[in-house]
Design a protein around this motif. Structure first.
Motif, PDB file in Angstrom:
ATOM      1  N   LEU A  43       5.590  -9.548  -0.414  1.00  0.00           N
ATOM      2  CA  LEU A  43       6.837  -8.923  -0.847  1.00  0.00           C
ATOM      3  C   LEU A  43       7.631  -9.916  -1.681  1.00  0.00           C
ATOM      4  O   LEU A  43       7.617 -11.122  -1.416  1.00  0.00           O
ATOM      5  N   SER A  44       8.353  -9.395  -2.673  1.00  0.00           N
ATOM      6  CA  SER A  44       9.341 -10.201  -3.383  1.00  0.00           C
ATOM      7  C   SER A  44      10.632 -10.222  -2.579  1.00  0.00           C
ATOM      8  O   SER A  44      10.869  -9.371  -1.706  1.00  0.00           O
ATOM      9  N   ALA A  45      11.477 -11.194  -2.879  1.00  0.00           N
ATOM     10  CA  ALA A  45      12.771 -11.263  -2.192  1.00  0.00           C
ATOM     11  C   ALA A  45      13.601 -10.012  -2.472  1.00  0.00           C
ATOM     12  O   ALA A  45      14.275  -9.480  -1.584  1.00  0.00           O
ATOM     13  N   GLU A  46      13.536  -9.519  -3.713  1.00  0.00           N
ATOM     14  CA  GLU A  46      14.333  -8.350  -4.089  1.00  0.00           C
ATOM     15  C   GLU A  46      13.886  -7.097  -3.335  1.00  0.00           C
ATOM     16  O   GLU A  46      14.714  -6.329  -2.825  1.00  0.00           O
ATOM     17  N   THR A  47      12.580  -6.893  -3.227  1.00  0.00           N
ATOM     18  CA  THR A  47      12.092  -5.717  -2.498  1.00  0.00           C
ATOM     19  C   THR A  47      12.354  -5.860  -1.015  1.00  0.00           C
ATOM     20  O   THR A  47      12.666  -4.878  -0.327  1.00  0.00           O
ATOM     21  N   ALA A  48      12.259  -7.072  -0.481  1.00  0.00           N
ATOM     22  CA  ALA A  48      12.526  -7.291   0.946  1.00  0.00           C
ATOM     23  C   ALA A  48      13.949  -6.852   1.311  1.00  0.00           C
ATOM     24  O   ALA A  48      14.156  -6.139   2.297  1.00  0.00           O
ATOM     25  N   VAL A  49      14.932  -7.269   0.515  1.00  0.00           N
ATOM     26  CA  VAL A  49      16.309  -6.901   0.850  1.00  0.00           C
ATOM     27  C   VAL A  49      16.551  -5.416   0.609  1.00  0.00           C
ATOM     28  O   VAL A  49      17.296  -4.754   1.348  1.00  0.00           O
ATOM     29  N   ASP A  50      15.894  -4.833  -0.401  1.00  0.00           N
ATOM     30  CA  ASP A  50      15.998  -3.386  -0.608  1.00  0.00           C
ATOM     31  C   ASP A  50      15.463  -2.624   0.606  1.00  0.00           C
ATOM     32  O   ASP A  50      16.058  -1.632   1.048  1.00  0.00           O
ATOM     33  N   LEU A  51      14.333  -3.071   1.160  1.00  0.00           N
ATOM     34  CA  LEU A  51      13.752  -2.396   2.321  1.00  0.00           C
ATOM     35  C   LEU A  51      14.644  -2.530   3.541  1.00  0.00           C
ATOM     36  O   LEU A  51      14.810  -1.571   4.312  1.00  0.00           O
ATOM     37  N   VAL A  52      15.233  -3.704   3.747  1.00  0.00           N
ATOM     38  CA  VAL A  52      16.143  -3.866   4.886  1.00  0.00           C
ATOM     39  C   VAL A  52      17.344  -2.945   4.741  1.00  0.00           C
ATOM     40  O   VAL A  52      17.806  -2.339   5.712  1.00  0.00           O
ATOM     41  N   SER A  53      17.842  -2.792   3.517  1.00  0.00           N
ATOM     42  CA  SER A  53      18.939  -1.857   3.283  1.00  0.00           C
ATOM     43  C   SER A  53      18.523  -0.430   3.642  1.00  0.00           C
ATOM     44  O   SER A  53      19.278   0.315   4.281  1.00  0.00           O
ATOM     45  N   ARG A  54      17.314  -0.036   3.257  1.00  0.00           N
ATOM     46  CA  ARG A  54      16.816   1.311   3.539  1.00  0.00           C
ATOM     47  C   ARG A  54      16.586   1.526   5.033  1.00  0.00           C
ATOM     48  O   ARG A  54      16.615   2.655   5.518  1.00  0.00           O
ATOM     49  N   SER A  81       0.830  -1.209   0.000  1.00  0.00           N
ATOM     50  CA  SER A  81       0.000   0.000   0.000  1.00  0.00           C
ATOM     51  C   SER A  81       0.862   1.256   0.000  1.00  0.00           C
ATOM     52  O   SER A  81       0.332   2.363   0.110  1.00  0.00           O
ATOM     53  N   PHE A  82       2.180   1.104  -0.105  1.00  0.00           N
ATOM     54  CA  PHE A  82       3.102   2.234  -0.058  1.00  0.00           C
ATOM     55  C   PHE A  82       4.208   2.030  -1.076  1.00  0.00           C
ATOM     56  O   PHE A  82       4.458   0.905  -1.550  1.00  0.00           O
ATOM     57  N   ASP A  83       4.863   3.115  -1.422  1.00  0.00           N
ATOM     58  CA  ASP A  83       6.006   3.080  -2.327  1.00  0.00           C
ATOM     59  C   ASP A  83       7.240   2.651  -1.528  1.00  0.00           C
ATOM     60  O   ASP A  83       7.597   3.307  -0.545  1.00  0.00           O
ATOM     61  N   PRO A  84       7.903   1.546  -1.890  1.00  0.00           N
ATOM     62  CA  PRO A  84       9.081   1.112  -1.126  1.00  0.00           C
ATOM     63  C   PRO A  84      10.155   2.186  -0.996  1.00  0.00           C
ATOM     64  O   PRO A  84      10.883   2.210   0.001  1.00  0.00           O
TER      65      PRO A  84
END
Length: 264
Positions: free
Chosen positions: A227-238, A37-40
């Motif tokens: 979540l996709s795996a790619e977005t999950a790791v991007d969010l953890v980085s952020r 519901s939000f922009d990563p």
């Protein structure tokens, strides 16, 4: 926070076969692609007011979840952030019904965590767990199990690798490095979620290295739900600050220790 799928919640009294069967039902229900519901890119540890001024309205609420233990009880702590600002903290003390069994962590710790989530006044947009999501024998680790029960996007962030095989060796990698973790023979195909050597079930992610310390091991990040795996790791980085753990779970870990002192 309400349970959207209470029939899938971990509960005591099940046999091992019944617990594994329930995990497969959870994995069949889980969504391992982006449904947010939000922009990563709106997720950060910055000042929420500055984020709003930069064009992102109402940055998402991110909840970090961790636990400490008191003999045969778990103290489950939840810290909710908007940007870098803590907006809510709650905890619950619950009796533990099971010992730790690899692959069945959600049946030991999941109920106590749901007790704490039920105390929240806010409704987080993202849950970040200290534990695995899709990196799990039945693709249904703690973050997947509770993410599905609450039907909220969720991420598992583990300090060790439960199963799967990283594409590259993980030792001594620089800060910010990542590599996919692929399913191996220990991971079951469940429902519409295959587990082949090509299936990315998460990432090894090197969040921090320090000149003053020995080599820091990576984190193992996997999607819990929506979540996709790619977005999950991007969010953890952020969500990574000055420490190895992402800030939401680091603050939840700290709060769990603070709250535990009230009961000792």
């Amino acid at each position: 926070m309400q349970q959207v799928h209470p029939e899938l919640a971990p509960r005591p009294g099940l046999s091992r076969a019944d617990m594994e069967s329930l995990q497969r039902r959870v994995a069949e229900t889980a969504v391992f692609e982006d449904d947010l519901s939000f922009d990563p890119t709106s997720v950060s540890l910055g000042d929420p007011a500055e984020t709003t001024l930069s064009g992102v309205s109402n940055p998402p609420l991110v909840a970090g979840i961790d636990q400490s233990f008191l003999d045969d009880h778990a103290l489950s702590a939840v810290v909710v952030l908007r940007g870098g600002e803590v907006v809510e903290r709650v905890h619950a003390v619950s009796e533990l019904d099971l010992p730790y069994v690899p692959g069945l962590l959600s049946f030991r710790e999941g109920g106590p965590i749901l007790d704490a989530l039920a105390k929240l006044d806010s409704d987080p947009d993202l849950l970040v767990f200290d534990g695995s999501g899709r990196i799990h024998f039945r693709q249904a680790g703690l973050a997947t199990h509770l993410g599905v029960v609450c039907d909220v996007p969720s991420i598992g962030v583990a300090k060790s690798l439960l199963c799967g095989t990283p594409d590259e060796a993980v030792d001594g990698r620089p800060e910010g490095w990542r590599t996919p973790v692929r399913a191996d023979d220990s991971v079951d195909s469940v429902g519409g979620h295959p587990a082949t050597p090509e299936t990315t079930i998460g990432y090894a992610f090197q969040s921090r290295q320090y000149d003053s310390r020995p080599i820091v091991n990576p984190l193992y990040v996997s999607p819990g739900h929506r979540l996709s795996a790619e977005t999950a790791v991007d969010l953890v980085s952020r969500l990574s600050g000055d420490y190895k753990l992402p800030e939401p779970t680091r603050l939840a870990d700290k709060y769990a220790d603070e709250a535990k002192a009230q009961y000792e």
